[in-house]
Write a protein that holds these residues in place. Sequence first.
Motif, PDB file in Angstrom:
ATOM      1  N   CYS A  32      42.448  44.775  31.145  1.00  0.00           N
ATOM      2  CA  CYS A  32      41.932  46.094  30.778  1.00  0.00           C
ATOM      3  C   CYS A  32      41.186  45.968  29.445  1.00  0.00           C
ATOM      4  O   CYS A  32      41.298  44.962  28.746  1.00  0.00           O
ATOM      5  CB  CYS A  32      43.060  47.129  30.690  1.00  0.00           C
ATOM      6  N   SER A  33      40.430  46.975  29.086  1.00  0.00           N
ATOM      7  CA  SER A  33      39.588  46.879  27.885  1.00  0.00           C
ATOM      8  C   SER A  33      40.409  46.606  26.624  1.00  0.00           C
ATOM      9  O   SER A  33      39.998  45.823  25.768  1.00  0.00           O
ATOM     10  CB  SER A  33      38.763  48.147  27.709  1.00  0.00           C
ATOM     11  N   TYR A  34      41.580  47.206  26.512  1.00  0.00           N
ATOM     12  CA  TYR A  34      42.391  47.023  25.309  1.00  0.00           C
ATOM     13  C   TYR A  34      43.045  45.646  25.285  1.00  0.00           C
ATOM     14  O   TYR A  34      42.965  44.917  24.297  1.00  0.00           O
ATOM     15  CB  TYR A  34      43.443  48.138  25.224  1.00  0.00           C
ATOM     16  N   GLU A 114      45.039  42.626  37.109  1.00  0.00           N
ATOM     17  CA  GLU A 114      43.866  43.497  37.177  1.00  0.00           C
ATOM     18  C   GLU A 114      44.215  44.837  36.550  1.00  0.00           C
ATOM     19  O   GLU A 114      44.774  45.712  37.204  1.00  0.00           O
ATOM     20  CB  GLU A 114      43.444  43.670  38.633  1.00  0.00           C
ATOM     21  N   GLY A 115      43.941  44.967  35.279  1.00  0.00           N
ATOM     22  CA  GLY A 115      44.215  46.214  34.574  1.00  0.00           C
ATOM     23  C   GLY A 115      42.966  47.030  34.333  1.00  0.00           C
ATOM     24  O   GLY A 115      43.033  48.200  33.988  1.00  0.00           O
ATOM     25  N   ALA A 116      41.791  46.413  34.531  1.00  0.00           N
ATOM     26  CA  ALA A 116      40.529  47.137  34.352  1.00  0.00           C
ATOM     27  C   ALA A 116      40.460  48.297  35.346  1.00  0.00           C
ATOM     28  O   ALA A 116      39.923  49.355  35.039  1.00  0.00           O
ATOM     29  CB  ALA A 116      39.345  46.197  34.519  1.00  0.00           C
ATOM     30  N   LYS A 117      40.989  48.084  36.548  1.00  0.00           N
ATOM     31  CA  LYS A 117      41.185  49.173  37.510  1.00  0.00           C
ATOM     32  C   LYS A 117      42.675  49.203  37.792  1.00  0.00           C
ATOM     33  O   LYS A 117      43.217  48.361  38.492  1.00  0.00           O
ATOM     34  CB  LYS A 117      40.392  48.960  38.785  1.00  0.00           C
ATOM     35  N   ALA A 127      44.153  39.218  38.956  1.00  0.00           N
ATOM     36  CA  ALA A 127      42.727  39.069  38.667  1.00  0.00           C
ATOM     37  C   ALA A 127      42.358  37.601  38.492  1.00  0.00           C
ATOM     38  O   ALA A 127      41.217  37.208  38.695  1.00  0.00           O
ATOM     39  CB  ALA A 127      42.349  39.856  37.407  1.00  0.00           C
ATOM     40  N   GLY A 128      43.329  36.782  38.084  1.00  0.00           N
ATOM     41  CA  GLY A 128      43.066  35.363  37.859  1.00  0.00           C
ATOM     42  C   GLY A 128      44.199  34.727  37.071  1.00  0.00           C
ATOM     43  O   GLY A 128      45.299  35.274  37.014  1.00  0.00           O
TER      44      GLY A 128
END
Length: 135
Positions: A32-34, A114-117, A127-128
């Motif tokens: 995620c962004s943070y 995957e925290g961006a979404k 996410a990886g």
Amino acid sequence: MSEKLAAQCHCGAVTFSVELLNGFNGLRRCNCSYCRMRGAVMAFAPLSGITVLSGQDKLSEYRFNTRQAAHFFCSVCGIYTFHQRRSDPNQYAVNVACLAGISPFDFHDVEVVEGAKHVSEGGGGLAGRMKFFPQ
């Protein structure tokens, strides 16, 4: 739960003890962004698993976006210590770099979620992986 681990921020103004849910199994980073900007490797503890021993008055809180996750950091040195998770509000995610004798570089393969979404918005999952290869 595991044994109590000693933890602190960089300057030592905030000290706390942690009882991790599953030790160092299931460590994660988040994209995620943070989290992407702070780059912490996180372990997990129940809400009852963290006891702030000193510096409660030095802990600052940051909330963004949905304002559901409460991120705590030292107001003196700025180090992220732990946060109450949005995806499981009954848990804290703990910055492993704050744990005495532990470095995030001790872990050579860490999942990135995957925290961006966010999972509550139809995202989530793996996410990886972040890998570290010492020279």
